[in-house]
Design a protein around this motif. Structure first.
Motif, PDB file in Angstrom:
ATOM      1  N   ALA A   1       0.825  -1.205   0.000  1.00  0.00           N
ATOM      2  CA  ALA A   1       0.000   0.000   0.000  1.00  0.00           C
ATOM      3  C   ALA A   1       0.864   1.261   0.000  1.00  0.00           C
ATOM      4  O   ALA A   1       0.558   2.236  -0.700  1.00  0.00           O
ATOM      5  CB  ALA A   1      -0.931  -0.004   1.209  1.00  0.00           C
TER       6      ALA A   1
ATOM      7  N   THR B   1       0.737   4.461  -2.647  1.00  0.00           N
ATOM      8  CA  THR B   1       0.329   5.809  -2.253  1.00  0.00           C
ATOM      9  C   THR B   1       1.440   6.832  -2.422  1.00  0.00           C
ATOM     10  O   THR B   1       1.226   8.030  -2.158  1.00  0.00           O
ATOM     11  CB  THR B   1      -0.120   5.829  -0.780  1.00  0.00           C
ATOM     12  OG1 THR B   1       0.981   5.456   0.054  1.00  0.00           O
ATOM     13  CG2 THR B   1      -1.291   4.895  -0.548  1.00  0.00           C
TER      14      THR B   1
ATOM     15  N   PRO C   1      -0.860   4.637   4.300  1.00  0.00           N
ATOM     16  CA  PRO C   1      -2.066   4.099   3.655  1.00  0.00           C
ATOM     17  C   PRO C   1      -3.293   4.079   4.567  1.00  0.00           C
ATOM     18  O   PRO C   1      -3.217   3.678   5.724  1.00  0.00           O
ATOM     19  CB  PRO C   1      -1.644   2.674   3.264  1.00  0.00           C
ATOM     20  CG  PRO C   1      -0.484   2.345   4.138  1.00  0.00           C
ATOM     21  CD  PRO C   1       0.205   3.628   4.429  1.00  0.00           C
TER      22      PRO C   1
ATOM     23  N   PRO D   1      -7.166   2.722   3.606  1.00  0.00           N
ATOM     24  CA  PRO D   1      -8.027   2.224   2.528  1.00  0.00           C
ATOM     25  C   PRO D   1      -9.457   2.740   2.587  1.00  0.00           C
ATOM     26  O   PRO D   1     -10.250   2.458   1.697  1.00  0.00           O
ATOM     27  CB  PRO D   1      -7.993   0.705   2.747  1.00  0.00           C
ATOM     28  CG  PRO D   1      -7.788   0.553   4.218  1.00  0.00           C
ATOM     29  CD  PRO D   1      -6.903   1.699   4.626  1.00  0.00           C
TER      30      PRO D   1
ATOM     31  N   SER E   1      -6.147   2.168  -0.806  1.00  0.00           N
ATOM     32  CA  SER E   1      -5.328   3.214  -0.192  1.00  0.00           C
ATOM     33  C   SER E   1      -4.873   4.226  -1.241  1.00  0.00           C
ATOM     34  O   SER E   1      -4.831   5.435  -0.984  1.00  0.00           O
ATOM     35  CB  SER E   1      -4.121   2.600   0.511  1.00  0.00           C
ATOM     36  OG  SER E   1      -4.529   1.742   1.558  1.00  0.00           O
TER      37      SER E   1
END
Length: 681
Positions: free
Chosen positions: A31, A35, A40, A42, A402
């Protein structure tokens, strides 16, 4: 403690930490790469918790944004308070998510510690054969990828798991305590059951049977007093929360319940609502309690182990509440309109309860001897291995979700924060990252953020024009000067009162409500000034303004009637006045609306004129009656009206008095009712 037990305990903690930290790394690592380094999250709801945590850290508990006042829209009373120290320690902006991740790992380790205390043999036959269950308990915690997604999401689920573990241990302590200590242990169990509900409302499905279990373990103590000690904390919490909601928002329920519960929608019939609940239950059962657990066959293993625990004399006092809680909370969340979405996060507590019940079942079965221990090991291995096929998909979904939140909500916050001049206030819809990261005050049009006790949550259920009516009540300097909205959600607001100036569009959308969030500059010129009153009016009812409707005990035909509508049209006899917005309701043929006149001294008993605002349309007929007055219903024929201006229907009333209830029935056609004035003749 001698050296050998200390080493064993140290090894157990290491064996528990490894799968928890490994699972965390498996989710956070991919994640973070998606990003671009933003921690992150989500779900945008994570940032809503962060907003409540920041407000609490700044001395404004139970507020989403300092200055907005009390909000009942937080899904957890305790989680923001647990996050607030992180904000004070310097975890600011998205990096409060790192503190939330550390808190989640600590909470899961605490849950494992509670499981160890519940699963460790208490002596007797089979103790040696069941010792292994306590060592594999951490695997029960992290075995289901769908649940891991929620554990590490930044939401309150991991904290709920820790509180659940401690509540179970407290009930076990009631069982084992000597009579003199039992009342204190029952109260301790009751307080932890209340903490469960404060952490997640639907956990009441577990808290209630746990209270009964604690009372059932009373032994020589009185049953009534035992039940009071175990259940009164939860009852007091629920009562105090409801009373605070009522006093500060006008609603007994929390804003989340008002906004999201299927039962809150005034328009569908009871049968239509029941169908939606059944759809949610079916989706939750198939996706969360079947597919997520390894498919139809393997999904039966966890409940089977839970039933084994319920049949065992030593474990049934905990297993039965866990099974009731798992399926009871699932039934409660099925009442939520969003239950099927956001990666089934509302089902996560149910899965957690099933896993704990299954661990108790494995220990109960293993205690029966070597052969039974082998069967328990085989069932446990199959139950824990079956969901593993979903790890890759859940990890990928976590990373993509994310990236969605970072790419859309976080980016919108950055752009708004960089605008010059700085926006005064932003209107948004249940979006946490935007006000939290930009630092700009906000009004949540869906009502979960709360704003000075105004019923935005209820208005958003009735329809967008009802939300606009509440904004009309605000002073001009208080109204939002920018919007950050999904156009498809806010038809009649964004397109009427906003001018599009920017937008953030994402690709590969798996989590956001739409792939594009649009920034608008606001223009409220069509709204009436706050407190404006028509000359000659002694009372008025602004239809679809929920504050005004409540003050006049307004009733609309429900279900299948009273839908909120809005229009912006010129006024004046020739339609040459400035355009003015008004919201109203549709009154179908054969149905009626009614309201009570105010008790103001300006309403003197005697004749009056009822002025009804409507817009264009074909001929209609209305029946108007005053409940107290003699003479029955007066029929009013209304000819066709032009579509490009407001029209007014005048109805003479022979005798009205303060408090009278006036009924307006649609005898022919659908009446589009926007505003009512009571005028002196």
């Amino acid at each position: 403690m001698s050296r050998a037990p200390r080493i064993r305990l140290l090894l157990w903690h290491a064996s528990a930490a490894i799968p928890i930290l490994g699972a965390a790394a498996a989710f956070y690592g991919p994640a973070l790469s998606r990003t671009g380094g933003v921690w992150p999250a989500p779900l945008d709801d994570v940032y809503i918790h962060f907003g409540f945590a920041r407000a609490a850290a700044l001395g404004h508990p139970l507020s989403w944004i300092p200055g907005n006042g009390y909000s009942s829209g937080g899904t957890s009373l305790t989680y923001p308070l647990a996050l607030a120290p992180g904000y004070l320690l310097g975890f600011r902006g998205p990096w409060l998510g790192l503190f939330a991740a550390l808190l989640a790992c600590a909470a899961l380790l605490d849950l494992c510690r509670s499981l160890r205390r519940l699963l460790e043999p208490r002596g007797g036959p089979g103790a040696a054969a069941s010792r292994w269950v306590a060592w594999v308990a951490p695997l029960f915690v992290v075995a289901v990828p769908l649940l891991d997604w929620s554990w590490f999401s930044g939401m309150e689920v991991a904290l709920l798991g820790a509180v659940m573990g401690r509540a179970l241990v407290a009930v076990r302590r009631v069982e084992l305590a000597p009579p003199a200590r039992r009342p204190a242990e029952q109260l301790r169990a009751g307080l932890l059951a209340a903490l469960l509900v404060a952490t997640r409302p639907e956990a009441v499905a577990l808290a209630a049977p746990l209270a009964v279990a604690a009372a059932h373990a009373a032994g020589s103590l009185g049953a009534a007093a035992s039940l009071a000690r175990a259940s009164l904390p939860t009852a007091l919490l629920l009562g105090a929360h409801a009373a605070a909601n009522r006093a500060l928002t006008g609603e007994w329920g929390a804003a989340g319940a008002v906004r999201k519960l299927i039962l809150s929608n005034p328009y569908p019939t009871p049968l239509e609502k029941a169908v939606e609940v059944i759809k949610n239950l079916a989706a939750l059962r198939v996706q969360a309690l079947e597919s997520a657990l390894g498919g139809p066959s393997f999904a039966l293993l966890l409940p089977l182990l839970g039933v084994i625990a319920a049949l065992d004399r030593r474990s049934r006092r905990l297993a039965v509440p866990l099974l009731i809680g798992a399926y009871g909370s699932l039934l409660l969340v099925a009442l939520n309109t969003t239950a099927r979405y956001q990666n089934l996060r509302y089902a996560a507590p149910s899965v957690a309860m099933l896993l704990v019940a299954a661990a108790l079942g494995a220990e109960a079965l293993a205690r029966r001897g070597r052969l039974a221990a082998g069967v328990a090991a085989a069932l446990s291995f199959a139950a824990l291995a079956a969901p593993s096929a979903g790890f890759a998909r859940q990890i990928d979904h976590f990373a993509r979700a994310s990236a969605n939140i970072a790419g859309q909500h976080v980016e919108v916050a950055r752009r708004l924060g960089a605008r010059a001049p700085r926006p005064r206030r932003v209107l948004l819809g249940d979006a946490g990252a935007i006000p939290y990261l930009s630092g700009i005050p906000a009004i949540d049009g869906l009502g979960l953020g709360g704003y000075r006790g105004m019923p935005f949550a209820r208005a958003s259920v009735h329809g967008v024009p009802a939300v606009v009516e509440l904004i009309e009540r605000l002073d001009a300097a208080e109204r939002p000067d920018v919007f950050a909205l999904y156009p498809s959600w806010w038809g009649g607001l964004a397109d009427v009162f906003g001018r599009r100036v920017d937008a953030v569009k994402i690709e590969d959308n798996v989590m956001c409500a739409a792939d594009e969030k649009v920034i608008y500059e606001a223009d409220w010129a069509a709204l009436a000034p706050p407190g404006e009153r028509r000359d000659g009016a002694v009372d008025e009812v602004d239809i679809a303004d929920l504050v005004d409707e409540r003050a006049h005990r307004y009733a609309f035909p429900s279900p299948r009637g009273g839908w909120v509508i809005g229009a912006t049209l010129p006024g004046g006899a020739g339609g040459d006045g400035a355009p003015r917005f008004d919201a109203g309701r549709l009154i179908p043929e054969g149905r009626e609306q009614s309201f009570a006149l105010g008790a103001a001294a300006a309403i003197a008993r005697g004749p009056a004129v009822l002025a009804l605002r409507t817009d264009g349309g074909g001929p209609i007929a209305l029946g108007v009656a005053v409940d107290r007055a003699a003479g029955g219903e007066v029929r009013v024929e209304v000819p066709e009206r032009p579509a490009d201006r407001w029209s007014e229907i005048r109805v003479p009333l022979r005798d009205v008095a303060p408090g009278d209830r006036i009924r307006i029935r649609s005898l022919l056609g659908t009446f589009r009712s926007f505003h009512v004035w009571l005028l002196r003749p």
